[in-house]
Design a protein around this motif. Structure first.
Motif, PDB file in Angstrom:
ATOM      1  N   SER A   9       0.914   4.274  15.386  1.00  0.00           N
ATOM      2  CA  SER A   9       0.726   4.848  14.061  1.00  0.00           C
ATOM      3  C   SER A   9      -0.748   5.200  13.828  1.00  0.00           C
ATOM      4  CB  SER A   9       1.213   3.863  12.994  1.00  0.00           C
ATOM      5  OG  SER A   9       1.008   4.381  11.711  1.00  0.00           O
ATOM      6  N   ALA A  10      -1.650   4.308  14.275  1.00  0.00           N
ATOM      7  CA  ALA A  10      -3.093   4.572  14.132  1.00  0.00           C
ATOM      8  C   ALA A  10      -3.501   5.789  14.953  1.00  0.00           C
ATOM      9  CB  ALA A  10      -3.895   3.347  14.563  1.00  0.00           C
ATOM     10  N   TYR A  11      -2.892   5.948  16.100  1.00  0.00           N
ATOM     11  CA  TYR A  11      -3.229   7.052  17.008  1.00  0.00           C
ATOM     12  C   TYR A  11      -2.730   8.399  16.477  1.00  0.00           C
ATOM     13  CZ  TYR A  11      -3.251   9.979  21.201  1.00  0.00           C
ATOM     14  OH  TYR A  11      -3.442  11.001  22.091  1.00  0.00           O
ATOM     15  N   THR A  12      -1.547   8.387  15.861  1.00  0.00           N
ATOM     16  CA  THR A  12      -0.932   9.654  15.452  1.00  0.00           C
ATOM     17  C   THR A  12      -1.244  10.061  14.016  1.00  0.00           C
ATOM     18  OG1 THR A  12       1.104   8.474  14.850  1.00  0.00           O
ATOM     19  CG2 THR A  12       0.984   9.428  17.061  1.00  0.00           C
ATOM     20  N   ALA A  13      -1.601   9.092  13.150  1.00  0.00           N
ATOM     21  CA  ALA A  13      -1.830   9.417  11.734  1.00  0.00           C
ATOM     22  C   ALA A  13      -3.062  10.298  11.582  1.00  0.00           C
ATOM     23  CB  ALA A  13      -1.989   8.137  10.916  1.00  0.00           C
ATOM     24  N   LYS A  14      -2.915  11.378  10.797  1.00  0.00           N
ATOM     25  CA  LYS A  14      -4.033  12.304  10.594  1.00  0.00           C
ATOM     26  C   LYS A  14      -4.421  12.399   9.127  1.00  0.00           C
ATOM     27  CE  LYS A  14      -2.797  15.039  14.612  1.00  0.00           C
ATOM     28  NZ  LYS A  14      -2.204  16.257  15.128  1.00  0.00           N
ATOM     29  N   ASP A  15      -3.603  11.833   8.258  1.00  0.00           N
ATOM     30  CA  ASP A  15      -3.869  11.949   6.828  1.00  0.00           C
ATOM     31  C   ASP A  15      -3.904  10.566   6.197  1.00  0.00           C
ATOM     32  OD1 ASP A  15      -3.831  14.914   6.510  1.00  0.00           O
ATOM     33  OD2 ASP A  15      -1.810  14.641   7.321  1.00  0.00           O
ATOM     34  N   GLY A  16      -4.126  10.549   4.891  1.00  0.00           N
ATOM     35  CA  GLY A  16      -4.283   9.288   4.165  1.00  0.00           C
ATOM     36  C   GLY A  16      -2.974   8.613   3.817  1.00  0.00           C
ATOM     37  N   LEU A  67       0.822  -1.214   0.000  1.00  0.00           N
ATOM     38  CA  LEU A  67       0.000   0.000   0.000  1.00  0.00           C
ATOM     39  C   LEU A  67       0.855   1.262   0.000  1.00  0.00           C
ATOM     40  CD1 LEU A  67      -2.772  -1.108   2.501  1.00  0.00           C
ATOM     41  CD2 LEU A  67      -3.149  -0.394   0.130  1.00  0.00           C
ATOM     42  N   LEU A  68       1.962   1.216   0.746  1.00  0.00           N
ATOM     43  CA  LEU A  68       2.862   2.369   0.822  1.00  0.00           C
ATOM     44  C   LEU A  68       3.798   2.472  -0.386  1.00  0.00           C
ATOM     45  CD1 LEU A  68       3.867   2.196   4.605  1.00  0.00           C
ATOM     46  CD2 LEU A  68       2.416   3.913   3.512  1.00  0.00           C
ATOM     47  N   ARG A  69       3.857   1.365  -1.154  1.00  0.00           N
ATOM     48  CA  ARG A  69       4.799   1.265  -2.286  1.00  0.00           C
ATOM     49  C   ARG A  69       6.231   1.490  -1.840  1.00  0.00           C
ATOM     50  NH1 ARG A  69       2.126   3.113  -7.993  1.00  0.00           N
ATOM     51  NH2 ARG A  69       0.021   2.371  -7.589  1.00  0.00           N
ATOM     52  N   LEU A 114      -4.184  -1.841  -5.695  1.00  0.00           N
ATOM     53  CA  LEU A 114      -5.570  -1.760  -6.148  1.00  0.00           C
ATOM     54  C   LEU A 114      -6.481  -1.211  -5.045  1.00  0.00           C
ATOM     55  CD1 LEU A 114      -5.833  -5.201  -8.000  1.00  0.00           C
ATOM     56  CD2 LEU A 114      -5.495  -2.936  -9.028  1.00  0.00           C
ATOM     57  N   LEU A 115      -6.007  -1.314  -3.800  1.00  0.00           N
ATOM     58  CA  LEU A 115      -6.782  -0.807  -2.665  1.00  0.00           C
ATOM     59  C   LEU A 115      -6.444   0.646  -2.320  1.00  0.00           C
ATOM     60  CD1 LEU A 115      -6.471  -3.921  -0.311  1.00  0.00           C
ATOM     61  CD2 LEU A 115      -8.477  -3.248  -1.649  1.00  0.00           C
ATOM     62  N   GLU A 116      -5.543   1.258  -3.074  1.00  0.00           N
ATOM     63  CA  GLU A 116      -5.103   2.617  -2.763  1.00  0.00           C
ATOM     64  C   GLU A 116      -6.241   3.626  -2.629  1.00  0.00           C
ATOM     65  OE1 GLU A 116      -2.013   4.164  -5.177  1.00  0.00           O
ATOM     66  OE2 GLU A 116      -0.507   2.804  -4.376  1.00  0.00           O
ATOM     67  N   PRO A 117      -7.257   3.599  -3.522  1.00  0.00           N
ATOM     68  CA  PRO A 117      -8.338   4.591  -3.371  1.00  0.00           C
ATOM     69  C   PRO A 117      -9.018   4.510  -2.000  1.00  0.00           C
ATOM     70  CG  PRO A 117      -8.472   3.532  -5.510  1.00  0.00           C
ATOM     71  CD  PRO A 117      -7.421   2.793  -4.737  1.00  0.00           C
ATOM     72  N   VAL A 118      -9.130   3.300  -1.461  1.00  0.00           N
ATOM     73  CA  VAL A 118      -9.743   3.133  -0.137  1.00  0.00           C
ATOM     74  C   VAL A 118      -8.870   3.771   0.935  1.00  0.00           C
ATOM     75  CG1 VAL A 118     -10.462   1.431   1.597  1.00  0.00           C
ATOM     76  CG2 VAL A 118     -10.896   0.991  -0.825  1.00  0.00           C
ATOM     77  N   LYS A 120      -9.274   7.412   7.806  1.00  0.00           N
ATOM     78  CA  LYS A 120      -9.937   6.466   8.701  1.00  0.00           C
ATOM     79  C   LYS A 120      -9.622   5.021   8.307  1.00  0.00           C
ATOM     80  CE  LYS A 120     -13.736   9.453  10.128  1.00  0.00           C
ATOM     81  NZ  LYS A 120     -15.197   9.699  10.096  1.00  0.00           N
ATOM     82  N   ALA A 121      -9.590   4.758   7.001  1.00  0.00           N
ATOM     83  CA  ALA A 121      -9.291   3.404   6.512  1.00  0.00           C
ATOM     84  C   ALA A 121      -7.879   2.994   6.931  1.00  0.00           C
ATOM     85  CB  ALA A 121      -9.436   3.342   4.993  1.00  0.00           C
ATOM     86  N   TRP A 122      -6.952   3.955   6.868  1.00  0.00           N
ATOM     87  CA  TRP A 122      -5.573   3.668   7.256  1.00  0.00           C
ATOM     88  C   TRP A 122      -5.469   3.375   8.748  1.00  0.00           C
ATOM     89  CZ3 TRP A 122      -1.934   2.204   4.172  1.00  0.00           C
ATOM     90  CH2 TRP A 122      -0.642   2.079   4.683  1.00  0.00           C
ATOM     91  N   LYS A 123      -6.206   4.149   9.534  1.00  0.00           N
ATOM     92  CA  LYS A 123      -6.225   3.912  10.990  1.00  0.00           C
ATOM     93  C   LYS A 123      -6.774   2.520  11.297  1.00  0.00           C
ATOM     94  CE  LYS A 123      -6.811   8.701  12.608  1.00  0.00           C
ATOM     95  NZ  LYS A 123      -5.870   8.800  13.726  1.00  0.00           N
ATOM     96  N   VAL A 124      -7.854   2.141  10.599  1.00  0.00           N
ATOM     97  CA  VAL A 124      -8.456   0.819  10.806  1.00  0.00           C
ATOM     98  C   VAL A 124      -7.456  -0.279  10.463  1.00  0.00           C
ATOM     99  CG1 VAL A 124     -10.222  -0.780   9.967  1.00  0.00           C
ATOM    100  CG2 VAL A 124     -10.843   1.570  10.526  1.00  0.00           C
TER     101      VAL A 124
END
Length: 198
Positions: A89-96, A30-32, A166-170, A175-179
């Protein structure tokens, strides 16, 4: 040829379960970040372990109970630490997906993590060395069985790593990244607990 396909199908059935290694490959995809090298390390590690199991190492490993115990503790500590990192990482991430919040590891750091997931998890040894090694004894052509299982590893890891995009748009949604980070953290801690509880 049927022996090859038996190894291929069994290899896929063992590797498809969501585990620590698969979660790591998915995240790197996902991060490439260093995807080819991550997939290659995982697949080659699997190939080595499968070969060791099929060609006789399984019986030796089963006699060394101290080694299994040591691997359990090292594996559990590593998985707990990585799980903690995922929760943080889930707690601190604010962007996609491509935001600054997603840390970029160097190739060396990534390969060390990848090797740790591949070699410090006793479940990997149980699946590849012990289970595949034991089942291979039923077949006259062990090389074909091993080749099938190794093929499954290469196809799976490269498909997971490069297919993740292929899942990049999600995962442009924060929020998806935090999940995903929370799920990865939970998976790591559950596996760590299962190692110490077994």
């Amino acid at each position: 040829m049927s022996t090859y396909f038996s190894g291929l199908l069994l290899g896929f059935s063992l590797i498809l379960a969501i585990g620590a290694q698969n979660a790591f490959v998915l995240k790197q995809g996902l991060l490439r970040q260093h995807v080819f090298w991550v997939c290659l390390i995982c697949a080659v590690s699997d190939a080595l372990l499968i070969s060791l199991g099929v060609f006789g190492f399984a019986s030796l490993l089963s006699q060394q109970t101290w080694l299994i115990q040591a691997m359990k503790w090292f594996g559990a500590i590593f998985l707990f630490a990585y799980g903690l990192r995922s929760f943080y990482s889930a707690y601190t991430a604010k962007d996609g997906l491509h935001a600054a919040g997603q840390k970029v590891n160097s190739l060396a750091q990534t390969l060390i993590l990848c090797l740790s997931f591949s070699w410090l998890n006793p479940h990997v040894y149980l699946d590849t060395v012990v289970l595949l090694g034991s089942i291979s004894s039923q077949y006259a052509n062990k090389a074909a069985f091993a080749a099938g299982a190794v093929t499954a590893s290469f196809v799976f890891f490269f498909s997971l790593g490069f297919g993740a995009r292929l899942l990049e748009p999600v995962f442009e949604n924060p929020k998806a990244w935090k999940v995903l980070d929370i799920i990865i953290g939970v998976v790591m801690w559950l596996i760590a607990w299962s190692l110490l509880d077994s």
